[in-house]
Structures are given as C-alpha cells and as structure tokens.
Design an enzyme around this catalytic site. Structure first.
Site, short mmCIF file in Angstrom:
data_model
loop_
_atom_site.label_atom_id
_atom_site.label_comp_id
_atom_site.label_asym_id
_atom_site.label_seq_id
_atom_site.Cartn_x
_atom_site.Cartn_y
_atom_site.Cartn_z
N LYS A 9 0.62 -1.19 0.08
CA LYS A 9 0.05 -0.15 -0.01
C LYS A 9 0.93 1.10 0.01
O LYS A 9 1.83 1.16 0.90
CB LYS A 9 -0.87 0.01 1.15
N GLY A 12 -0.89 8.63 -1.63
CA GLY A 12 -0.69 9.36 -2.76
C GLY A 12 0.30 10.39 -2.77
O GLY A 12 0.71 10.76 -4.19
N GLY A 44 -4.85 10.90 -1.52
CA GLY A 44 -5.55 12.13 -0.76
C GLY A 44 -4.82 13.42 -1.21
O GLY A 44 -5.67 14.24 -1.50
N ASP A 161 -5.98 2.14 3.48
CA ASP A 161 -5.45 1.28 4.45
C ASP A 161 -6.66 -0.05 4.23
O ASP A 161 -6.07 -1.06 4.30
CB ASP A 161 -5.19 1.67 5.62
#
Length: 268
Positions: A9, A12, A44, A161
């Site tokens: 993960k 941005g 984000g 997440d």
C-alpha cells in the site's frame, strides 16, 4: 522463498517523488521474480488539490473525509484515473507490466456504505479472488485504486489502508504499508523493529507515537488483527526484501484482544 503474494500500500504522496517511485518499482521487479505482487494506492493530496481547484469544500468527521455522491466523479477521476495511471506509467518505465484496477473490478471486493453522514464512503469485504489470482498468474502487476462500488452500483470512496487490507485478505498475502517514513521511532529516534498492542499503548501514552504516526500505527494494528499476521510499516525507498527480512521498517504484531474498531483514517 515463499510464493505467497505481497500487497504493497502506498499513499498518494508517492506521486510527488519520481525517484522514490522508480526505486519502489525496481524493487517490485526484483521481488516479482519469486513472488506475486499487487500495489494498492490512495491519493489524498491529489483529491485535495482537485477539490480546491474546483471550489468544492472537503470536510471531515472523526478524521474521515465526507464524500457527497456528487463529488464522486471527481474523486474517481483523481484516484482511479490520474493517480492510478501515473503509478502504472512509472511501473512501465521500470520495466514492469502493470494493469490498472479498482476494488470494484472482477468481483474482487464488495463494498457497502459506511453511514449516511459520511456520504459515499464505504467499507470493503472480500468477494471472489479468482480474477485477481488469474491476473497475478500472468506475471503482471495489479495497481489497484481504492474506489469501490455497492451491490447496487453506487460508487464508494474506500479508505486506502482498508482497501489494501481487504486485498491482502483476499490473497492471503503479506501486507506492507509504505510511506515516506522508515518505520516507527522510539524516544531516541531509533527504529523500533516490532510493536504489539501493549507496546503501542505504552509508547502512545508516553507521547512517543503521536499524530500522523499514531493514525498509521493504529491502522496497521487493525490490519494485522484482520489478517492474523504481522503487517510492516516502512519506507517506499527501502528494498522490499530488506523489509520482509526485518532489516528495516517496523513489524506490527496482531493481538487477539485488540479492538478491531474505530480506525478509519483518510485516503492518503
């Protein structure tokens, strides 16, 4: 080496660091020789910039971005469009073969609205792994945005997440939460190799784990509990093999007694 997949993960903010993107994807290319890898991303900062440029107000409740349905075309464009394709392009430049996806593709994940007050914000659950496994079997790199859909076809904004956790759950994969920090640091700024719920509580009470890192650690603990396996917090400039071999980063250890509720964060 284990053939179990790895889910990575990234936030941005990675899009603003071309050198870090290159290092990450070169590391992915090396790991992909022995294990399948999938990337899940938020975006984000990109969403915030777009919302501001359009004069659209972005508000939060309990740290979670409220997403009116009328904002979803723009958020989809930012996350599933711009952010996703920038990452795919960077992967191509590193010699990888990416395929850009969202949570709603291939019946991988089913999403439901969280609560009316949040608007088009959803919670994800695993559905059918067969499509994603078939993609991984072709030695390509899935790059998955955190846009989902309800069973009724309502587009939903999913916390990144949580999106990464559900993909890791779908694949029974190891989860790496990568950002621009090396891991969790103690009071002397030394890297902490391993944390469980008790030590997280102790460090938080002592003012060592605070603010953005507290949100990150709580999200990692929730993910670890959901997956019943350790989750890694590390830098996206680190070598993935070094992270998995515990040479860098912080492992967050699951605890059966830990609460699985209340960590929502933002689509960063």
């Amino acid at each position: 080496m284990s053939r179990s997949p790895i889910v990575i993960k990234v936030g941005g903010a990675l899009l603003d660091d071309a050198a870090a993107m290159t290092r990450l994807f070169l590391s992915v290319k090396e790991v992909q020789k022995s294990r399948p890898v999938a990337v899940v991303h938020g975006g984000g900062p990109l969403v915030e910039t777009l919302m501001a440029s359009l004069g659209l107000k972005s508000t939060k409740i309990d740290g979670l971005r409220v997403t009116p349905d009328e904002h979803m075309p723009y958020i989809c464009g930012a996350l599933a469009g711009s952010a996703n394709k920038q990452l795919c392009a960077a992967a191509i430049a590193s010699g990888l073969t990416p395929v850009g996806l969202s949570l709603l593709d291939g019946n991988m994940v089913v999403c439901e609205p969280l609560a009316d007050k949040y608007g088009a914000v959803g919670t994800p659950a695993t559905a059918d792994a067969s499509f994603l496994k078939s993609v991984l079997a072709q030695s390509v790199l899935p790059v998955i945005s955190s846009i989902g859909s309800s069973a009724q076809g309502r587009l939903l904004n999913i916390n990144a997440d949580q999106a990464a956790t559900v993909i890791a759950e779908l694949l029974d994969a190891e989860l790496l939460l990568l950002s621009n920090v090396d891991g969790v640091l103690d009071g002397n700024k030394a890297l902490i190799g391993e944390l469980d719920a008790t030590r997280i509580e102790e460090y938080s009470a002592a003012g060592v784990i605070v603010d953005g890192m507290k949100v990150k650690v709580d999200a990692a603990l929730q993910s670890a509990n959901t997956l019943s396996r350790a989750v890694y917090i590390a830098s996206w400039t680190a070598d993935i093999t070094d992270i998995l071999n515990k040479n860098t980063g912080t492992q967050i250890i699951p605890c059966e007694t830990s609460s699985l509720n209340g960590v929502l964060g933002d689509n960063e």
